[in-house]
Each structure stands twice: as C-alpha cells, then as structure tokens.
Design a protein around this motif. Structure first.
Motif, short mmCIF file in Angstrom:
data_model
loop_
_atom_site.label_atom_id
_atom_site.label_comp_id
_atom_site.label_asym_id
_atom_site.label_seq_id
_atom_site.Cartn_x
_atom_site.Cartn_y
_atom_site.Cartn_z
N THR A 238 -10.86 26.94 0.46
CA THR A 238 -9.79 26.53 1.37
C THR A 238 -9.17 25.24 0.85
O THR A 238 -9.76 24.54 0.03
N LEU A 239 -7.96 24.96 1.32
CA LEU A 239 -7.25 23.75 0.92
C LEU A 239 -7.34 22.74 2.04
O LEU A 239 -6.92 23.03 3.17
N LEU A 240 -7.92 21.59 1.76
CA LEU A 240 -8.00 20.50 2.73
C LEU A 240 -6.90 19.50 2.42
O LEU A 240 -6.74 19.08 1.27
N ARG A 241 -6.14 19.09 3.42
CA ARG A 241 -5.10 18.07 3.26
C ARG A 241 -5.69 16.76 3.78
O ARG A 241 -6.10 16.68 4.94
N ILE A 242 -5.73 15.75 2.91
CA ILE A 242 -6.35 14.48 3.27
C ILE A 242 -5.42 13.34 2.91
O ILE A 242 -4.83 13.31 1.83
N ASP A 243 -5.28 12.37 3.83
CA ASP A 243 -4.52 11.16 3.54
C ASP A 243 -5.31 10.28 2.59
O ASP A 243 -6.51 10.10 2.78
N ALA A 244 -4.64 9.78 1.58
CA ALA A 244 -5.27 8.87 0.62
C ALA A 244 -4.37 7.64 0.47
O ALA A 244 -3.16 7.73 0.65
N GLU B 69 0.83 -1.19 0.00
CA GLU B 69 0.00 0.00 0.00
C GLU B 69 0.87 1.25 0.00
O GLU B 69 1.95 1.27 0.59
N GLN B 70 0.39 2.30 -0.66
CA GLN B 70 1.07 3.57 -0.70
C GLN B 70 0.14 4.63 -0.11
O GLN B 70 -1.06 4.55 -0.25
N ARG B 71 0.76 5.62 0.57
CA ARG B 71 -0.02 6.70 1.17
C ARG B 71 0.39 8.02 0.51
O ARG B 71 1.56 8.28 0.29
N PHE B 72 -0.62 8.84 0.23
CA PHE B 72 -0.40 10.13 -0.39
C PHE B 72 -1.05 11.22 0.45
O PHE B 72 -2.05 10.98 1.13
N ASP B 73 -0.48 12.40 0.38
CA ASP B 73 -1.08 13.59 0.97
C ASP B 73 -1.74 14.33 -0.19
O ASP B 73 -1.06 14.83 -1.08
N VAL B 74 -3.07 14.35 -0.20
CA VAL B 74 -3.81 14.96 -1.30
C VAL B 74 -4.37 16.31 -0.83
O VAL B 74 -5.03 16.38 0.20
N GLY B 75 -4.05 17.34 -1.58
CA GLY B 75 -4.60 18.66 -1.31
C GLY B 75 -5.83 18.88 -2.16
O GLY B 75 -5.74 18.85 -3.39
#
Length: 159
Positions: A93-99, A43-49
């Motif tokens: 606004t910019l939301l930072r979400i783990d994906a 699995e890979q994790r990304f920080d999505v804005g």
C-alpha cells in the motif's frame, strides 16, 4: 537434553528480539514519490509517498512509522506517521506522510546537484522504524535506490 533446551531458549530469544513473530518477514519500505507541500523561509514541508510491502501470508497493521530520507548522501527530510494502516497479506500500500526539512539542508542539496549528477540519477536512502500490531517492538527498515537519470533506450525502438 541440556543442549536442546539451550538451542530452544536461544531461538526464542532471537525471535523476541526481531520485533516480529518467529515466522514473520519484516515489511519493506521504499520511496514512491515526493511532492512539495509548502515552502517556508526556515522549513519546508513535503508529501512523501512510501510504498510499504507486506511479504507475509497474514495481514499486518502498521500502527506508526518514523523515517529519515537522505538524498545524495546527505540528510534531506524526516517524517512520522501514527495513522493505522492495514496491509493485506502479500500485498503493498502507499502511505502518504508529511515530512519536513530545514532550509540549510535544502540549500545544501541544491548546491550539491549538478546537471551531470541529475543525468546519472540521484541516490537516496530511506531508513527508520515501524510499529506493527504483531509486535510490541519497533521494526527497523533501510532501503537505498537511485531516482531518475537518463535511461538508455534499446536500439530499434521509437522514442
């Protein structure tokens, strides 16, 4: 008289189904950026804005947001946020979400991208739903775009 009552009931019913108050416009969601957070074997994790825009003339609080990101027409990553974020009227606004993504999906993406497709830009689509303080229902969203690609430079302008 009966016809007016029917139209009023129909209009109220449609407003109730929309997920927002009768005079509200659904927030717009688009991808601002994606950064690698952690690469794993499975699995890979990304920080999505995500850029969330509120076109209404009143403030909204996003209570939860869940999304799927497709790249080049194929599933890429998905994420969920339950962090409350207030968005002022007519602003964004910019939301930072783990994906996360699975290795098989990442490998499929790498195999499908050619140098030619990178020059043309990579199509993406983000879709999902969000929950606001203004409604008990989830509000769907769907946005498509193209990331990157060579931009044509206008003649007579330096590089």
């Amino acid at each position: 008289m009966l016809q007016r009552l029917f139209i009023l009931v129909l209009a109220l019913g449609l407003a109730a189904c929309s997920g927002l108050p009768f005079n509200a416009v659904a927030p717009k969601v688009s991808v601002a950026d994606v950064a690698v957070k952690r690469l794993g074997f499975f699995e890979q994790r990304f920080d999505v804005g995500l850029r969330v825009s509120n076109p209404n003339d009143f403030d909204l609080t996003i209570e939860a947001l869940d999304f799927e990101l497709e790249v080049n027409g194929q599933p890429f990553a998905s994420g969920l946020s339950q962090t409350s974020t207030r968005i002022a009227a007519t602003s964004s606004t910019l939301l930072r979400i783990d994906a996360t993504t699975q290795s098989k999906d990442l490998i499929r993406q790498i195999e499908s991208l050619s140098p030619e497709s990178l020059k043309a830009g990579v199509p993406y689509r983000i879709h999902g739903r969000l929950k606001t303080d203004r409604s008990p229902n989830w509000v769907p969203f769907d946005h498509a775009g193209v990331y990157g690609g060579d931009k044509e430079k206008p003649e007579g302008h330096p590089v």
